[in-house]
Design an enzyme around this catalytic site. Structure first.
Site, PDB file in Angstrom:
ATOM      1  N   SER A  28       0.817  -1.205   0.000  1.00  0.00           N
ATOM      2  CA  SER A  28       0.000   0.000   0.000  1.00  0.00           C
ATOM      3  C   SER A  28       0.856   1.262   0.000  1.00  0.00           C
ATOM      4  O   SER A  28       0.727   2.125  -0.866  1.00  0.00           O
ATOM      5  CB  SER A  28      -0.926   0.003   1.218  1.00  0.00           C
ATOM      6  OG  SER A  28      -1.638   1.220   1.307  1.00  0.00           O
ATOM      7  N   GLN A  29       1.754   1.388   0.969  1.00  0.00           N
ATOM      8  CA  GLN A  29       2.615   2.568   1.022  1.00  0.00           C
ATOM      9  C   GLN A  29       3.749   2.489   0.001  1.00  0.00           C
ATOM     10  O   GLN A  29       4.099   3.475  -0.631  1.00  0.00           O
ATOM     11  CB  GLN A  29       3.192   2.743   2.434  1.00  0.00           C
ATOM     12  CG  GLN A  29       2.188   3.159   3.489  1.00  0.00           C
ATOM     13  CD  GLN A  29       1.690   4.586   3.303  1.00  0.00           C
ATOM     14  OE1 GLN A  29       2.340   5.433   2.718  1.00  0.00           O
ATOM     15  NE2 GLN A  29       0.497   4.851   3.822  1.00  0.00           N
ATOM     16  N   HIS A 109       6.918   4.041  10.004  1.00  0.00           N
ATOM     17  CA  HIS A 109       6.339   3.775  11.325  1.00  0.00           C
ATOM     18  C   HIS A 109       7.501   3.470  12.258  1.00  0.00           C
ATOM     19  O   HIS A 109       8.473   2.824  11.864  1.00  0.00           O
ATOM     20  CB  HIS A 109       5.373   2.589  11.242  1.00  0.00           C
ATOM     21  CG  HIS A 109       4.743   2.199  12.545  1.00  0.00           C
ATOM     22  ND1 HIS A 109       4.331   3.121  13.487  1.00  0.00           N
ATOM     23  CD2 HIS A 109       4.451   0.981  13.069  1.00  0.00           C
ATOM     24  CE1 HIS A 109       3.793   2.488  14.523  1.00  0.00           C
ATOM     25  NE2 HIS A 109       3.865   1.194  14.298  1.00  0.00           N
TER      26      HIS A 109
END
Length: 332
Positions: A28-29, A109
């Site tokens: 996704s990222q 993250h």
């Protein structure tokens, strides 16, 4: 003291000129970062395991793809965009041996750095660029000439330019168009985990499920319970997303607003708040991180997968699937 904010005017994309950014992972990222950077004029390579289903997809998008270790060798700026539970093994075995003095190591993250599952060499800059939105939104907003607000953080500043490198990358993925906020690895990690567990995922889904079960057990039709306690949640969240609680309360009926004030605190009690503080403490002291990594170590995940199966078999999932068939606007 207010949080620092930056925009495109505060960023220097030229910091990445002459450097190769290796994006490890193409989920996704990963796909959004790689494509946005590529279209911003940055030299990008994508690191994937041999045989990955994403390999051909990334190549067809015009990106150079290679195995993770080769991407790490080629990269001067390595962004780790793989799941938390495998990041340490991938980094230690396939990335760390090829990181050179002065290279930049980045994450979206802070989990693995903050909880010391990854300990980078002291000759690296270690930064974070964390878009506050899913990858498909990071991509779609970029294509529209807009951006998704992002966080940056500096964990290790070997070069003295780590923040500038973080800002340049954030600019390259479009974040400077919307706003870049400076935080720390600790703050991003702990608030992110708390929000997921107590509100966004654990809290909201359990509240919706409890509401559904309460109505069904009282004899109401499951379809009615699903509409009232689950389906309409999106309507409320969209209003809050657009203009805060005030916009939501302006848009709902007086009956609903009165019920909001009358009942909310009966559900979120002092005991609930005490439990939230306990959850936060377990995040802060590493209890959750240790438990999570142990559950996923050596490919186990028995409890995690059993829970996933049980949740998938709940009545509300079956009722929801049936009702969504009636909603043509939800279909691809």
């Amino acid at each position: 003291m207010s949080i620092q904010k930056f925009y495109d005017k505060d960023c220097n994309l030229e910091m990445l000129k002459g450097k190769t950014v290796a994006v490890i992972g193409y989920g996704s990222q990963g796909h959004a970062h790689a494509l946005n950077l590529h279209e911003s004029g940055v030299d990008v390579v994508v690191g994937l395991r041999k045989g990955s289903s994403s390999w051909k997809v990334a190549e067809e998008a015009g990106l150079k793809v290679m195995e993770v270790s080769d991407a790490a060798k080629a990269g001067d700026y390595v962004m780790m965009l793989v799941p938390d539970e495998v990041a340490a093994d991938i980094y230690n075995e396939q990335v760390a041996p090829f990181m050179k003095e002065g290279d930049v190591l980045a994450f979206a993250h802070g989990f693995n750095i903050h909880f010391n599952f990854i300990t980078p060499a002291d000759y690296l800059d270690v930064v974070m660029i964390a878009p506050k939105g899913p990858g498909h939104t990071v991509r779609s907003q970029f294509l529209e000439g807009k951006g998704v607000p992002s966080l940056i953080a500096v964990q290790q500043d070997y070069s003295g330019k780590a923040q500038d490198y973080a800002l340049a990358y954030a600019c390259g993925i479009g974040a400077g168009r919307a706003g870049i906020l400076k935080t720390s690895y600790r703050e991003e990690t702990e608030t992110d985990l708390f929000g997921e567990q107590c509100v966004l995922c654990g809290g909201v889904t359990e509240l919706m499920k409890a509401g559904f079960e309460t109505l069904v057990e009282a004899g109401y039709e499951p379809e009615m319970a699903y509409f009232e306690c689950i389906h309409e949640m999106k309507l409320i969240v969209d209003l809050i997303n657009k203009g805060g609680f005030g916009e939501m309360r302006f848009s709902i009926s007086n009956t609903a607003e009165y019920g909001d004030y009358r009942t909310g605190k009966r559900l979120i009690t002092e005991d609930t708040r005490k439990e939230m503080k306990k959850v936060l403490s377990e995040i802060q002291d590493g209890t959750f991180a240790s438990e999570f990594m142990q559950e996923f170590s050596a490919g186990r995940k028995a409890r995690f997968l059993a829970t996933r199966r049980n949740e998938a078999n709940h009545q509300l999932e079956k009722v929801g699937a049936s009702l969504r068939e009636m909603m043509c606007w939800l279909k691809k």
